[in-house]
Design a protein around this motif. Structure first.
Motif, PDB file in Angstrom:
ATOM      1  N   THR B  44       0.838  -1.202   0.000  1.00  0.00           N
ATOM      2  CA  THR B  44       0.000   0.000   0.000  1.00  0.00           C
ATOM      3  C   THR B  44       0.873   1.252   0.000  1.00  0.00           C
ATOM      4  O   THR B  44       0.579   2.233  -0.699  1.00  0.00           O
ATOM      5  CB  THR B  44      -0.928  -0.011   1.228  1.00  0.00           C
ATOM      6  N   GLN B  86      -7.567   0.184  -0.267  1.00  0.00           N
ATOM      7  CA  GLN B  86      -7.743  -1.062   0.491  1.00  0.00           C
ATOM      8  C   GLN B  86      -8.811  -0.879   1.565  1.00  0.00           C
ATOM      9  O   GLN B  86      -9.688  -1.706   1.734  1.00  0.00           O
ATOM     10  CB  GLN B  86      -6.410  -1.438   1.138  1.00  0.00           C
ATOM     11  N   ASP B 172      -6.119  -1.669  -4.932  1.00  0.00           N
ATOM     12  CA  ASP B 172      -5.470  -2.115  -3.697  1.00  0.00           C
ATOM     13  C   ASP B 172      -6.381  -3.114  -2.994  1.00  0.00           C
ATOM     14  O   ASP B 172      -7.371  -2.732  -2.383  1.00  0.00           O
ATOM     15  CB  ASP B 172      -5.180  -0.909  -2.795  1.00  0.00           C
ATOM     16  N   GLU B 173      -6.025  -4.390  -3.100  1.00  0.00           N
ATOM     17  CA  GLU B 173      -6.810  -5.466  -2.497  1.00  0.00           C
ATOM     18  C   GLU B 173      -8.309  -5.296  -2.747  1.00  0.00           C
ATOM     19  O   GLU B 173      -9.073  -5.112  -1.801  1.00  0.00           O
ATOM     20  CB  GLU B 173      -6.540  -5.538  -0.989  1.00  0.00           C
TER      21      GLU B 173
HETATM   22 MG   LIG Z   1      -2.032  -2.820   2.265  1.00  0.00          MG
END
Ligand SMILES: [Mg+2]
Ligand SMILES: Nc1ncnc2c1ncn2[C@@H]1O[C@H](COP(=O)(O)OP(=O)(O)O)[C@@H](O)[C@H]1O
Lengths: 355, 254, 286
Positions: B44, B86, B172-173
């Motif tokens: 991240t 995320q 992000d995820e």
């Molecule tokens: Mg992360």
């Protein structure tokens, strides 16, 4: 135009006919608009006929309420919409008033309209000047602690108070600038407190309409987005600094207009009109009335100016205590403000449901 | 063909901790690159460096041949980058529709218009309808975001990052916290994006990673530890040692 | 040369009054993150209340202690009833405490009238010290000594005691502190009591030099903010440094360039906020 990613995302899997978004039929939309604006129209009409029915002290009280309503609404552009906790909004109010008075008394500019435009330009310039350093200490919105921004804006206001005290030849020093006459509209009509009421009503109504348009425009929604989630706004491509900076200038400019109207109203301007006490009052007006409702600060102004008036009649010495009591009650018990409560009530009565 | 994104020697540290160390890689247009690595590996943080939320302490980022290392976040988005977060990052007090409208407005003209009613902008509204239909949220358009179910907010999260029609989409995820079925849905969506959009994705979810990736980079302690195709990564001993173990542990844990 | 020395000594003693004024605020703002803009009014209340008690009892030090306790209890009330519930709502804290500050000023006006007061110097400390041709009031030296003692006490509390450790940990990570089974609520309430008591203590001690009038709190809270922000939030050493800078600057400014002295502190304040918001030797608390 190139294929948009959403089309690609749709793929062949689920392509649907893209229907035009539902827009209400013209007739019913006009009706809805009318219904939404009805309260404002009714209030405007009432305000137009009010001076014929009430004694002059009430008329003057309402004039003051309207001025503070504009003051509160202008600050709410920053606090309610942008989420920017300025503690120096009174600086613009007082500065606008001083500029107005100085232009008349020392500048020899009698014409109201010229004066108003100059006040707007000069307060906007002040905002542009102070905004650059102020937003240097203001990080990314609500995710950062706003404390330093709060302190810087507070310091600006107090600095202006000191300037006003020491620039005696221009500002009249700590006793203030007095002898500001009623405005000259340049149309041969002399203005007294009765006609000044209508002038304030007109200017405040126009300003409130303009601010209303601004906060509901593309710009206004960007400001709301910054309030909610500044980091996301940046990731979406918004130059959030520029929005905050310009909103500071716009709010300051309308605050200056309110100050200008106030200078004509009372005929005097004192340094403390720019300081901490006045900032606290305008913040109270906004919180009490509801920062999240457009007309909230109008309600706040009516209550605060009204209570101030009652206090000045019955216990003028104890006004700070009364104000502190209101602040405590509002912040501890109705932090969402009475505007929200009134709006819910309104919806319940007229639409059968609270939303 | 010139790389779309070129990262060289990128580093950042927080106090004594070097969160990203000398990271160098590039992405070709149309590529699907997935970044994996255990929790706290710096993935991240690397995204934050690429999108400008963080200032790097060293290194360089080129996007479409331009040096963007010191450009602000919004300017990178204008250039054609977009990211999702995320930790879901929406406008919780606004409706789903308004979220989409604001997102679409970000890279279009008229962002500073002060007159005209935003929520009635016809062009924006029809774009918003398309966008929301593409993520199955059109029916929920009048709901306030804070009242949505978690899975729906994740969809909207991805939807908002698509609103700017980016050339490089950074996710992000995207499946963070989703059920396997919902996660499969996401895989499918990313795979229907088409080659016009380059995808750089962080994923903790190995099924999603292998389902999307053409190439995988493993980040470990802020450094690129190894890099390869899905098969190479599957076979790689380092990956097995440092990642698979912790992956199993973390799926079991939550 | 001699006027320079006198000005310097005056500046230092003024700096120590500023330090006493700001120390309590520094604890509650810089360490706990609570913004109490009624701090200036508490100082003034300490002065008036203390003078009244001293006049009644004819006992200087007992009056000082009672004044400090009284303002401390009032501060405790403000924290316990209001500020405690406004955690993370900094603008609301500011609006509320500004309002309370004006209310306290109004009560002072109500009870003691609008006239400025000059505190009496306790009889043990009247007179001057003479060095050659220079004369310097003993009481100013006493203020410097008391200021140093308070600095030492706070420094020791900050670095060496459990309370200091708890507060620091609480600032950094509330959850962790809680999970250690420490009652952060009780500790922070006591710290607030102590901070407010210091304001009253400073008020009664400073009055023989600065005087007092009901609406003085406004100017004082701004001075406090300057001292704490310029020196640096989070450390008591920072407050001392800030007090010395503002105190000396102000005293020398008034002596040598009176026309600009009114603004120098503001300019320094704003510059520090812009360049280094955590202050000259502070750490980032916010
Ligand atoms: Mg992360
Ligand atoms: N703003 C920050 N300040 C200090 N440390 C940070 C910050 N952001 C991330 N970190 C640390 O950097 C490391 C990498 O974090 P992150 O990039 O979130 O990992 P990942 O996304 O790979 O799980 C972690 O140890 C994290 O605690």
């Amino acid at each position: 135009m190139a294929t948009r990613p959403v089309d690609l995302l749709l793929g062949r899997l689920m392509r649907k006919a893209v229907a035009a978004p539902p827009v209400a039929a013209e007739g019913s939309r006009a009706l809805a608009l009318f219904k939404a604006w009805l309260p404002a129209l009714v209030i405007l009409l009432l305000l137009l006929v009010l001076p014929s029915f009430v004694p002059s002290y009430i008329q003057s009280l309402v004039t003051k309420m309207m001025i503070f309503a504009l003051f509160g609404v202008s600050m709410n552009i920053l606090w309610g919409y942008g989420g920017i906790p300025t503690f120096g909004h009174a600086a613009f109010f007082g500065f606008g008033g001083y500029v107005c008075g100085i232009l008349i008394i020392h500048g020899g500019i009698a014409n109201f309209w010229v004066n108003l435009v100059l006040v707007m330009v000069i307060t906007a310039l002040l905002g542009a000047g102070l905004g650059i350093p102020a937003f240097r200490v203001y990080g990314v919105g609500a995710s950062d602690n706003p404390i330093y921004f709060l302190l810087v804006t507070l310091a600006f206001g107090e600095l202006l108070v000191r300037v006003a005290i020491s620039a005696r030849s221009l500002t009249g020093g700590s006793t203030g600038l007095s002898g500001i006459p009623y405005p000259d509209l340049g149309i041969g009509v002399s203005i007294n407190s009765y006609s000044y009421y209508f002038l304030v009503l007109g200017i405040v109504a126009v300003c409130l309409l303009v601010i209303y348009r601004i906060v509901n425009s593309h710009y206004g929604y960007a400001l709301r987005g910054i309030h909610d989630n500044e980091r996301r706004m940046q990731a979406l491509g918004f130059n959030t600094w520029l929005y905050k900076y310009t909103s500071y200038i716009i709010a300051g400019m309308f605050g200056g207009v309110a100050g200008c109207l106030f200078a004509y109203f009372g005929g005097t301007m004192v340094p403390n009109n720019m300081g901490m006490a006045m900032t606290d009052i305008v913040f109270l007006i906004v919180i009490l009335g509801s920062a999240s409702v457009y007309f909230g600060p109008v309600i706040g102004a009516v209550i605060v100016v009204g209570v101030d008036y009652l206090a000045s009649m019955y216990m003028p010495e104890r006004w700070p205590l009364i104000m502190a009591a209101i602040i405590v009650v509002v912040i501890m018990f109705i932090p969402q403000g009475v505007g929200v409560l009134l709006l819910d009530l309104w919806r319940k009565v007229f639409h059968g449901s609270a939303a | 063909m010139a790389a779309l994104l070129e990262v060289s020697g990128l580093s950042v540290h927080f106090g004594g901790l070097a969160a990203v160390k000398d990271v160098t890689f590039s992405i070709e247009p149309g590529e699907r690159l997935v970044m994996i690595g255990p929790n706290g590996a710096g993935k991240t943080t690397l995204f934050n460096l690429l999108t400008g939320q963080l200032k790097p302490s060293g290194g360089k980022v080129l996007f479409k041949g331009q040096d963007i290392t010191h450009k602000p976040v919004y300017a990178r988005t204008q250039l054609g980058m977009a990211r999702s977060f995320q930790i879901t990052s929406l406008f919780p007090n606004e409706t789903v529709l308004t979220n989409a409208l604001i997102a679409l407005q970000g890279t279009r003209g008229g962002r500073y218009r002060m007159f005209g009613v935003f929520t009635r902008d016809k062009v924006l509204r029809s774009a918003a309808q398309e966008l929301l239909e593409s993520i199955d949220l059109w029916d929920k358009r009048s709901e306030t975001v804070s009242s949505l179910a978690y899975g729906e907010t994740r969809k909207l999260e991805m939807g908002l990052s698509l609103a700017s029609s980016p050339d490089l989409l950074m996710l992000d995820e995207p499946s963070c916290g989703l059920t396997p079925t919902e996660s499969k849905d996401i895989t499918e969506r990313i795979n229907t994006l088409g080659k016009k959009i380059t995808v750089l994705m962080i994923s903790h979810d190995m099924d999603l990673a292998f389902g999307v990736a053409e190439r995988i980079i493993l980040l470990h302690f802020g450094e690129i530890s190894c890099e390869g195709t899905c098969d190479e990564i599957r076979a790689n001993q380092t990956v097995k040692d440092i990642y698979m173990g912790s992956h199993k542990a973390s799926t079991a844990g939550g | 040369m001699s006027t320079f020395t006198i000005t310097a000594l005056n500046g230092v003693s003024y700096a120590f009054i500023l330090f006493l004024l700001a120390a309590g605020f520094s604890l509650t703002f810089g360490v706990m993150g609570v913004l109490n803009l009624a701090h200036g009014a508490l100082y003034v209340l300490g002065a008036y209340f203390g003078l009244a008690v001293i006049a009644q009892l004819d006992q200087f030090w007992l009056g000082v202690v009672i004044a400090a306790l009284g303002t401390g209890l009032l501060g405790l009330g403000i924290y316990y009833l209001f500020l405690r519930h406004l955690y993370d709502k900094v603008p609301e804290q500011a609006v509320l405490t500004i309002g309370l500050g004006y209310a306290i000023a109004n009560i002072i006006l109500w009870v003691w009238g609008p006239f400025a007061k000059m505190g009496m110097t306790p009889s043990a400390f009247t007179g001057v010290v003479r060095v050659g041709t220079l004369a310097f009031p003993i009481y100013r030296l006493v203020i410097i000594v008391i200021g140093l003692l308070v600095l030492a006490l706070l420094w020791w509390m900050q670095d060496k005691t459990r309370v200091g450790a708890i507060i620091r940990a609480g600032m950094d990570n509330k959850e962790m502190t809680r999970s250690l089974g420490i009652n952060y609520g009780v500790v922070s309430t006591l710290v607030f009591l102590f901070g407010a008591a210091l304001a009253g203590f400073a008020g009664i001690l400073g009055t023989p030099i600065l005087g007092a009038y009901p609406s003085m709190g406004d100017a004082l809270v701004l001075l406090t903010l300057m001292v704490v922000v310029v020196g640096g939030t989070g450390f008591i050493q920072g407050t001392m440094l800030g007090a010395l800078i503002i105190g000396l600057l102000d005293t020398f400014g008034k002596a040598y360039v009176p026309s600009v002295a009114l603004f120098t502190s503001y300019v320094i304040f704003i510059v520090v906020l812009l360049v280094r918001p955590s202050g000259l030797i502070g750490r980032k608390v916010f």
